[in-house]
Design an enzyme around this catalytic site. Structure first.
Site, mmCIF file in Angstrom:
data_model
loop_
_atom_site.group_PDB
_atom_site.id
_atom_site.type_symbol
_atom_site.label_atom_id
_atom_site.label_comp_id
_atom_site.label_asym_id
_atom_site.label_seq_id
_atom_site.Cartn_x
_atom_site.Cartn_y
_atom_site.Cartn_z
ATOM 1 N N CYS A 63 0.953 -1.269 -0.224
ATOM 2 C CA CYS A 63 -0.055 0.065 0.142
ATOM 3 C C CYS A 63 0.797 1.143 0.123
ATOM 4 C CB CYS A 63 -0.934 -0.021 1.010
ATOM 5 S SG CYS A 63 -0.258 0.216 2.685
ATOM 6 N N CYS A 103 2.820 1.708 3.037
ATOM 7 C CA CYS A 103 3.932 0.574 3.057
ATOM 8 C C CYS A 103 5.178 1.231 2.152
ATOM 9 C CB CYS A 103 3.618 -0.766 2.830
ATOM 10 S SG CYS A 103 2.244 -1.269 4.015
#
Length: 81
Positions: free
Chosen positions: A10, A13
């Site tokens: 994501c 991340c």
């Protein structure tokens, strides 16, 4: 030192991975950085929220994007005295 950035890919991340890379570079730390995206591997760390950062197998940050200073403190190179 081994640093694992745990997350499925994501935006947060990916941002965490960038922050960790910056911190390692700024601290001139002797560290290898691994991005762990496989959910089964992430579960082995017993992490419930990502992104997470593990240092030498121990989860130090979970559920948020850390700052460069927070990561440097984990490396023993930064933080506030």
């Amino acid at each position: 030192m081994k640093i694992a950035v745990l997350g499925t890919g994501c935006p947060k991340c990916r941002q965490t991975l960038d922050v960790v890379r910056q911190a390692v570079e700024q601290a001139h730390a002797d560290a290898t950085i691994q991005k762990v995206e496989d959910i089964q591997e992430i579960l082995k760390y017993r992490v419930m929220m990502t992104p997470a950062v593990a240092v030498d197998g121990q989860v130090k940050i979970s559920g948020k994007v850390p700052t460069v200073e927070e990561v440097k403190a984990l490396l023993g190179q930064g933080g506030k005295a």
